[in-house]
Design a protein around this motif. Structure first.
Motif, short mmCIF file in Angstrom:
data_model
loop_
_atom_site.label_atom_id
_atom_site.label_comp_id
_atom_site.label_asym_id
_atom_site.label_seq_id
_atom_site.Cartn_x
_atom_site.Cartn_y
_atom_site.Cartn_z
N ARG A 155 0.84 -1.20 0.00
CA ARG A 155 0.00 0.00 0.00
C ARG A 155 0.87 1.24 0.00
O ARG A 155 2.06 1.18 0.36
CB ARG A 155 -0.93 0.02 1.20
CG ARG A 155 -0.25 0.07 2.52
CD ARG A 155 -1.28 0.11 3.64
NE ARG A 155 -0.65 0.36 4.91
CZ ARG A 155 -0.08 -0.56 5.67
NH1 ARG A 155 -0.07 -1.80 5.27
NH2 ARG A 155 0.47 -0.26 6.82
N SER A 156 0.29 2.35 -0.40
CA SER A 156 1.04 3.60 -0.42
C SER A 156 1.35 3.99 1.02
O SER A 156 0.60 3.68 1.94
CB SER A 156 0.23 4.69 -1.11
OG SER A 156 -1.07 4.74 -0.58
N HIS A 176 -3.12 10.49 -3.32
CA HIS A 176 -3.51 9.28 -4.05
C HIS A 176 -3.02 8.06 -3.30
O HIS A 176 -1.80 7.82 -3.24
CB HIS A 176 -2.94 9.30 -5.47
CG HIS A 176 -3.36 10.51 -6.24
ND1 HIS A 176 -4.59 10.60 -6.85
CD2 HIS A 176 -2.73 11.69 -6.46
CE1 HIS A 176 -4.69 11.79 -7.43
NE2 HIS A 176 -3.58 12.47 -7.20
N GLN A 177 -3.93 7.35 -2.70
CA GLN A 177 -3.53 6.17 -1.92
C GLN A 177 -3.98 4.91 -2.65
O GLN A 177 -5.07 4.88 -3.21
CB GLN A 177 -4.17 6.22 -0.54
CG GLN A 177 -3.71 7.40 0.27
CD GLN A 177 -4.25 7.37 1.69
OE1 GLN A 177 -5.17 6.63 2.00
NE2 GLN A 177 -3.68 8.20 2.53
N TRP A 178 -3.16 3.91 -2.59
CA TRP A 178 -3.52 2.66 -3.25
C TRP A 178 -3.20 1.47 -2.36
O TRP A 178 -2.41 1.58 -1.41
CB TRP A 178 -2.78 2.52 -4.59
CG TRP A 178 -1.29 2.59 -4.44
CD1 TRP A 178 -0.52 3.71 -4.53
CD2 TRP A 178 -0.41 1.50 -4.13
NE1 TRP A 178 0.80 3.40 -4.30
CE2 TRP A 178 0.90 2.05 -4.06
CE3 TRP A 178 -0.58 0.16 -3.92
CZ2 TRP A 178 2.02 1.28 -3.78
CZ3 TRP A 178 0.54 -0.64 -3.63
CH2 TRP A 178 1.82 -0.07 -3.57
N SER A 179 -3.80 0.38 -2.64
CA SER A 179 -3.46 -0.86 -1.92
C SER A 179 -3.60 -2.03 -2.90
O SER A 179 -4.40 -1.98 -3.84
CB SER A 179 -4.41 -1.07 -0.74
OG SER A 179 -5.72 -1.27 -1.19
N ALA A 210 -7.49 -4.98 -5.07
CA ALA A 210 -6.78 -3.72 -5.21
C ALA A 210 -7.73 -2.57 -4.91
O ALA A 210 -8.94 -2.69 -5.12
CB ALA A 210 -6.24 -3.59 -6.64
N TYR A 239 -8.11 1.97 -4.59
CA TYR A 239 -7.56 3.30 -4.81
C TYR A 239 -8.41 4.31 -4.05
O TYR A 239 -9.65 4.19 -4.00
CB TYR A 239 -7.57 3.63 -6.31
CG TYR A 239 -7.28 5.09 -6.58
CD1 TYR A 239 -5.97 5.60 -6.50
CD2 TYR A 239 -8.32 5.97 -6.89
CE1 TYR A 239 -5.73 6.94 -6.71
CE2 TYR A 239 -8.07 7.32 -7.12
CZ TYR A 239 -6.78 7.80 -7.02
OH TYR A 239 -6.54 9.14 -7.22
N ARG A 252 -13.34 6.44 -4.10
CA ARG A 252 -12.76 5.17 -3.64
C ARG A 252 -13.15 4.09 -4.65
O ARG A 252 -14.32 3.98 -5.01
CB ARG A 252 -13.34 4.88 -2.26
CG ARG A 252 -12.96 3.59 -1.69
CD ARG A 252 -13.60 3.42 -0.32
NE ARG A 252 -13.45 2.02 0.03
CZ ARG A 252 -13.54 1.53 1.24
NH1 ARG A 252 -13.82 2.32 2.25
NH2 ARG A 252 -13.39 0.26 1.47
N ASP A 261 -12.57 -0.11 -5.69
CA ASP A 261 -12.05 -1.40 -5.25
C ASP A 261 -12.40 -2.49 -6.27
O ASP A 261 -13.51 -2.50 -6.79
CB ASP A 261 -12.69 -1.81 -3.92
CG ASP A 261 -12.29 -0.87 -2.79
OD1 ASP A 261 -11.19 -1.02 -2.27
OD2 ASP A 261 -13.10 0.03 -2.47
#
Lengths: 432, 347
Positions: free
Chosen positions: A76-77, A83-86, A104, A106, A118, A120
């Motif tokens: 994850r970021s 901008h966060q991601w996983s 995944a 965002y 958001r 997913d």
């Protein structure tokens, strides 16, 4: 081994390799303020499921043992960014089934604040081995995708709009393994910022289609609300959902209303807290039948909790459960006593819970039976015991042992109805 | 009876007996008819069970019903083979199995709906907690979430297999684990609580340091060493607090307090009545100031906390009088904690 299984083995090997490579690179990355955090996990475990019941004059114990090896990679970021991601990938291969999971996400969080968007996606796959002891062994896969937007953010609340899709496909569909597609939408107004007090109200709608069995296609509409309050004066959590389910062909399965309510309260008393958890679940069918009958199930757990959340936490509870089901023979009242200890240590974390009690059935009213054979359905009272053990022992910096076990025997007044349910799992986890 | 009479009577009885047997229908034919009817009705029961079991997705109900069908077929074959007694016994077992299948199926329908709602609810709950857990970046919380997800995965598998009772049994601990993660997040989220905990730990370390400095036992060096570790843990906690990682801060504080406690034990000093008296006097001094603030704030919670603090202080006084210094010290510590709480609640 089938082709799908061979593919799963290759995928498992690939994930193992990636997990080890990424995890070995992680310390270096950590030292240079990384933009991403990666964690990997490899575990080996064994699960056992036991069901014991009486089958036509003989006691039957069905045991399913499953050994598996799992590798997972979770990234994850790092920190608070716009901008966060996983991303997570998990693969397991074992004696019964191969499982794969990729998900995944965002988040767009302008100025690292609350999310405004958001997204997913997730995919699960299962391939059963030919020798599997599972009853249903059609390989299957499931995909999900969801998008949420927050078009309005007030100081204390935010609007949360969601759309989602889900699809389940079986390689060889059967009566109990049916493909379906689902599309849903929801809108919520929810609190923001104040973690000590959370609330949420909203509406949901979903349409599910079964391509091979259109008679049970369904639309659902639900309204729900949730409130959570906490502080020195006590804790309160309330959840309610009312749902209308419309079935395409009412003669196959009746449409219904359902109402689900949960209330959880804790109030300081002496060194601990008085606690109460109440659940109510109501089903009302448009055209009730002997099988689809109206019911109201309510259960409550009332007692005392003491100790420290970050240390040892004890519970002593009285449990009550009641099912009102009109003239159906399923109606019962159940009373029990439960004690539990949850321990949150740095190395060992665990829960032990034991409940013992009795269930009394009220019996059927044969005058209102829909079939002459309904009198044959007669449940017998029983004493029960429920034992739950969960433990996690971090015996080294990157290694832990996870143990879970449960056992729930029922001793009926009619010995033929005796049954038992058991589950045990042991897992050794390495976090490289 | 005379002997001649007996001789004429015996053939008469035989003849009468044969006449009766000839007049009545043969007993085996009557049994056959009854048995046929019985087996036919078993067939109807199995069909009735089939209708109900088909509604449920319980694999166990289907297995039991399959057994009932098998037994019913077997009883028909036995009947045709002329084994009436065995056919009857087998048919009776088929009925029991059919009856049991219906019970399992009807129970399973309720469990199925409950499990379905619980699994849906779980997915929502998990979505809420996972984001918060990732933000908190706390290993323990993330581990709870992960364990919970594994448990939920097993529950979903069991649901897919039609084992709804097992699915429910597995989803409960999954929810419980998620609930624990949520509670840890919730506990860690209160900045004021964290501030109080830091203050409480600092006070404990300072008090322990005072006792160690005045101690004379051989364990003083060890105690100083442990106390230095406690201070280090407190520093870590303050760093985590600044970096907005409250859970890690709480864990470090817990460690700091534990180390301070070990340091106090390491001196081997007995708790003397003077130490307790000093603490009580210190509490009384502080109480005067806090009581004024509580009066001014008109906060019922602060008043309640102050009342409980006074209760502990009084107990400490009584225990000190009876010579139980260790218990008295515990009570006065509790009184200090509650006084701090009352003070916080006035702000």
């Amino acid at each position: 081994m089938r082709k799908s299984s061979a593919r799963a083995v290759r995928l498992t090997a690939a994930i193992f390799g990636t997990a080890v490579v990424v995890s070995s690179a992680a310390p270096a990355a950590t030292g240079t303020a990384p933009s991403a955090v990666w964690r990997s996990r490899i575990s080996v475990g064994h699960d056992t499921y036991v069901q014991s019941y009486y089958l036509a004059n003989s006691d039957t114990t069905a045991i399913l043992n499953e050994f598996n090896l799992t590798a997972a990679l979770d990234g994850r970021s790092h920190g608070r960014t716009d901008h966060q991601w996983s991303l997570r990938a998990e693969v397991s291969g074992g004696s019964e089934v191969y499982r794969e999971q990729v998900d995944a996400g965002y988040r767009w969080r302008p100025d690292a604040g609350d999310p405004r968007l958001r997204a997913d996606v997730a995919w699960f796959g299962r391939q059963y081995r030919r020798s599997s002891d599972y009853s249903l062994t059609s390989d299957n896969q499931e995909g999900r995708a969801g998008l949420r937007i927050y078009p309005w953010l007030g100081r204390r609340a935010a609007l949360d709009l969601r759309v989602a899709g889900r699809r389940v496909d079986f390689r060889v569909p059967s009566t109990l393994e049916q493909d379906f597609h689902e599309a849903s939408a929801a809108g919520f107004l929810a609190s923001r910022g104040d973690v000590a007090g959370v609330w949420r109200i909203g509406l949901r709608a979903a349409r599910r289609a079964y391509p091979d069995s259109t008679a049970i296609d369904r639309d659902t509409y639900a309204a729900e609300g949730e409130l959570e309050r906490g502080g020195e004066a006590g804790e309160l959590w309330i959840f309610h959902r009312s749902e209308r389910r419309l079935i395409a062909d009412e003669t196959v399965r009746p449409s219904a209303w359902s109402h689900w309510t949960e209330i959880s309260v804790a109030a300081p008393a002496g060194e601990g807290h008085l606690v109460a958890d109440v659940t109510s679940e109501v089903w009302r069918y448009d055209a009730p039948t002997a099988v689809w009958f109206d019911s109201w199930r309510a259960d409550a757990e009332v007692g005392y909790r003491w100790g420290d959340l970050l240390g040892d936490l004890w519970h002593a509870l009285v449990t009550v459960e009641n099912l009102e089901a009109g003239d159906s023979p399923e109606a019962y009242t159940q009373v029990g006593l439960r004690g539990s200890l949850a321990s949150y240590g740095h190395a060992v974390t665990g829960v032990v819970a034991l409940e013992a009690g009795r269930r009394w059935y009220r019996g059927a009213d044969s005058a209102d039976s829909t079939s002459e054979f309904d009198v044959l359905v007669d449940y017998s009272d029983f004493d029960y015991v429920e034992l739950w053990i969960m433990a996690n022992w971090a015996f080294a910096a990157r290694m832990s042992l996870e143990l879970t076990a449960s056992y729930q025997p029922e001793r009926h007044t009619e010995q033929d109805d005796d049954a038992a349910l058991g589950y045990a799992s042991a897992r050794l986890v390495w976090r490289p | 009876m005379r002997g001649a009479d007996r001789l004429t009577c015996f053939p008469t009885i035989i003849l009468l007996g044969l006449a009766v047997l000839a007049a009545a229908p043969p007993a085996s034919a009557q049994d056959d008819a009854t048995l046929e009817e019985y087996i036919e009705q078993t067939g109807e029961i199995v069909a009735w069970a089939d209708e109900q079991v088909r509604e449920s997705e319980s694999t166990r109900a289907r297995q039991v019903l399959d057994e009932a069908r098998h037994l019913h077929l077997q009883s028909q074959q036995l009947q045709h083979g002329g084994q009436g007694r065995a056919a009857f016994a087998t048919s009776r077992r088929a009925r029991t199995a059919a009856q049991q299948a219906v019970k399992i199926a009807r129970e399973a329908l309720g469990l199925q709906e409950r499990a379905r709602v619980r699994l849906d609810r779980y997915a929502d709950f998990r979505d809420q907690i996972l984001d918060r857990a990732r933000e908190a970046d706390d290993d323990r919380v993330l581990r709870f979430v992960h364990e919970s997800e594994q448990q939920a995965l097993r529950a979903r598998d069991q649901f897919g297999q039609g084992n709804f009772e097992m699915a429910l049994q597995l989803i409960e601990p999954a929810e419980d684990l998620l609930g624990r993660a949520a509670r840890l997040l919730f506990e860690g989220s209160g900045a004021e609580r964290l501030e109080r905990e830091v203050e409480r730990t600092r006070t404990l370390i300072d008090r322990t340091a005072e006792r160690i400095d005045s101690g004379t036992s051989v364990g003083v060096e060890t105690a100083r060493d442990l106390l230095e570790s406690a201070r280090e843990a407190l520093r870590h906690a303050e760093e985590f607090q600044l970096r907005e990682q409250p859970l890690r801060a709480l864990h470090s504080l817990e460690l700091a307090r534990k180390l301070a406690g070990q340091a106090a034990s390491a001196t081997g000093d007995r708790i003397d009545p003077e130490t307790v008296a000093d603490e009580i006097a210190r509490w009384d001094d502080r109480q005067a100031a806090v009581a004024d603030a509580v009066d001014a704030a008109e906060s019922p919670q602060a008043e309640a906390a102050l009342a409980r603090a006074r209760h502990h202080r009084d107990r400490a006084g009584r225990l000190q009088g009876s010579g139980d210094c260790a218990q008295a010290l515990r009570q006065i510590k509790a009184a200090f904690d509650l006084l701090n709480e009352a003070s916080e609640l006035t702000r």
